[in-house]
Design an enzyme around this catalytic site. Structure first.
Site, short mmCIF file in Angstrom:
data_model
loop_
_atom_site.label_atom_id
_atom_site.label_comp_id
_atom_site.label_asym_id
_atom_site.label_seq_id
_atom_site.Cartn_x
_atom_site.Cartn_y
_atom_site.Cartn_z
N GLU A 229 0.83 -1.22 0.00
CA GLU A 229 0.00 0.00 0.00
C GLU A 229 0.86 1.26 0.00
OE1 GLU A 229 -2.19 1.60 -1.35
OE2 GLU A 229 -3.91 0.63 -0.40
N ASN A 230 0.48 2.08 -0.94
CA ASN A 230 1.24 3.30 -1.23
C ASN A 230 2.68 2.95 -1.62
OD1 ASN A 230 -0.84 5.19 -0.79
ND2 ASN A 230 -0.62 4.84 1.40
N ASP A 305 -7.44 -0.07 -3.14
CA ASP A 305 -8.49 0.95 -3.21
C ASP A 305 -9.37 0.75 -4.45
OD1 ASP A 305 -6.76 1.63 -5.22
OD2 ASP A 305 -6.63 3.76 -4.69
N PHE A 427 -13.69 1.02 -27.10
CA PHE A 427 -14.66 0.00 -27.54
C PHE A 427 -15.18 0.20 -28.95
CE2 PHE A 427 -15.31 0.26 -22.80
CZ PHE A 427 -14.46 -0.80 -22.53
#
Ligand SMILES: *[C@@H]1O[C@H](CO)[C@@H](O)[C@H](O)[C@H]1NC(C)=O
Ligand SMILES: *[C@@H]1O[C@H](CO)[C@@H](O)[C@H](O)[C@H]1NC(C)=O
Length: 508
Positions: A229-230, A305, A427
């Site tokens: 994390e981070n 996240d 797309f």
């Protein structure tokens, strides 16, 4: 005391366990258990990870009627029954809805909910993976991995038995070493329960890709790193660990493990050889990593996240209680090698041959006089026949090329604009000059298969296997049946994605 029983305590448990007859047919989680670091999560769509496991490996949902079915191993401890999936999904599309936890802890992975970084679906949830994006064989038996396109993710927010705080844990995953990008973050492992970034040290997960934003290894990547994390960490230095090699193996065994102020990165070719240790040492020297604040959620294909920009392929993986010994992991690697992962065909139906010129005729009733063509950079369908002007015939003819991003699939080069290929962008299909980037190659690679309507061929986007070449209001898109875009509409989907492939109107 008989000599046989004189075990030296210093000898690793794994030496004893490989000698034990009951572990001859052991699965990875039997080996971790014998090493006193049992699996608390065991995920695989390709095989059972315990010798005695014969329960469900994963669930698929088909679009035609919304029905679901569970896919189980051919026998206890064996390879998934891919025929069961192929039969259930014939003539329609299927998504992987649940990856069951084989450990008995109930850590099933399902569609990841919205997080700090919002998902793309109307309700904010991530996309589910196509059931057919990652076909392989294990010991000659066909099975399917989990092909994660950007915006695809699985999660269980409140894991059961997962490490929290600074508790020790280990994990491995078998991945496709050639399917990656530099987006954040193709992860498997321990993450936040809130789907938001709660700070340094709140994750401990395998990361695979070539992001250089936080850390990197030797060469150009991709690398195995730990998402703590981070930060994606390749070693002690937050920036670079020259001992963390670039990976080129098609099948890659990735290992991350951590205990108080100590963690390791290990890896190997999943089809041969033994594990190397890329890092084994102290936690990063920055606030929050010692002690760790692990939360115990489990993620696959996304960041903690819910960052959804990454891609990769997952075949199998586990998380353990306790810090596994190197010896235990070494026998697990031997077990993975013995499973004999190998590549298999990515296509089916009509044979495409590089060098041929083809035209693709719509099969939808009322549109069968139309062929895939282009007007400038727009890919559309136009009414074409043998008596059409030569210019139009050339606009509706495509040179088949070996897939720019994957030689098991194909790319389509314009006959009248050499060097330009059909590619998807947001797309929609475009005719663009090949700029030789990884992104272009991937966006211009398509895998033909037996037509979903039973007629002709359907052509899926290699990088987005839920999506097929479809005509909608006479323009071309990569569409998923029942997806969120207007051109994903279910009405006439299987006809709109089924093309009669003919010799090109023009060959030069
Ligand atoms: C595999 O699935 C097929 C189709 O559902 C089924 O007929 C067959 O019995 C299964 N094989 C095994 C070994 O269970
Ligand atoms: C990741 O690799 C691709 C393909 O080689 C390259 O185009 C891209 O720039 C790399 N990303 C980073 C951050 O180095």
């Amino acid at each position: 005391m008989s000599p046989r029983r004189r075990f030296n305590c210093a000898r690793s448990a794994s030496v004893a366990l490989v000698a034990s007859a009951s572990l001859v047919n052991a699965g990875p989680c039997d080996l971790y258990a014998a090493g006193n670091t049992p699996c608390i999560a065991a995920h695989s769509t390709t095989r059972a990870l315990y010798s005695g496991y014969s329960g469900s490996l994963y669930q698929v949902k088909r679009t035609s009627d919304g029905a679901t079915t569970n896919i189980s191993p051919l026998s206890a401890g064996g390879v998934a029954n891919a025929t069961a999936q192929d039969t259930f999904c014939e003539g329609t599309t299927c998504l992987i809805t649940i990856i069951y936890d084989q450990s008995g802890k109930g850590n099933d992975l399902t569609q990841a909910p919205p997080g700090g970084f919002d998902g793309p679906e109307a309700n904010g949830y991530d996309n589910l993976a196509s059931a057919i994006g990652a076909p392989v064989t294990l010991g000659g038996h066909k099975a399917y991995g989990v092909f994660i396109s950007p915006r695809t993710g699985y999660r269980i927010d409140k894991g059961h038995g997962t490490a929290t705080g600074d508790e020790p844990e280990g994990m491995y995953a078998v991945l496709d070493g050639t399917h990656y990008n530099d987006g954040c973050c193709f992860d498997y492992g321990n993450a936040e329960t809130s789907n938001t970034d709660t700070g340094n040290g709140h994750m401990e997960a395998i990361y695979f890709g070539n992001s250089t934003f936080w850390g990197s290894g030797a060469g150009d990547g991709p690398w195995l790193m730990a998402d703590l994390e981070n930060g994606l960490f390749s070693g002690l230095s937050p920036k670079n660990n020259a001992n963390d090699p670039s990976i080129s193996a098609r099948f890659f065994t990735a290992i991350v493990k951590g205990e108080p102020n100590h963690w390791s990165l290990r890896g190997a070719d999943a089809t041969s050889g033994s594990l190397s240790t890329y890092y084994d040492g102290a936690r990063p020297d920055a606030k929050g990593y010692n002690p760790m604040s692990k939360e115990g959620s489990i993620i696959l294909g996304i960041g903690g996240d819910n960052s959804i920009s990454a891609q990769g392929t997952f075949y199998e993986g586990v998380m353990t209680s306790g810090y596994p010994s190197d010896e235990t992991e070494n026998v697990v690697q031997a077990n993975i090698v013995a499973a004999k992962y190998a590549v298999t065909s990515l296509t089916s139906g009509r044979k495409f041959t590089a060098g041929d010129s083809v035209s693709l005729q719509a099969t939808t009733s009322g549109y069968t006089d139309r062929y895939i063509a282009h007007t400038g950079s727009t890919i559309n369908t136009q009414v074409v026949s043998s008596s059409s002007p030569a210019t139009l015939k050339r606009q509706a003819s495509w040179a088949v090329r070996t897939g720019l991003a994957n030689d098991g699939c194909f790319s389509f080069e314009s006959i009248d604009t050499p060097g330009s290929f059909i590619r998807h962008h947001n797309f929609a299909l475009l005719l663009n000059a090949n700029d030789n980037t990884k992104q272009f190659s991937e966006d211009a690679t398509f895998c033909p298969m037996t037509g979903l309507s039973g007629d002709g061929s359907s052509v899926r986007a290699w990088g987005y296997p839920t999506r097929f070449l479809r005509h909608y209001e006479n323009k071309l898109y990569i569409a998923s049946d029942g997806g969120v875009q207007t051109f994903d509409a279910t009405t006439s989907f299987t006809d709109d994605v089924s093309w009669k492939v003919t010799n090109g109107f023009s060959s030069a």
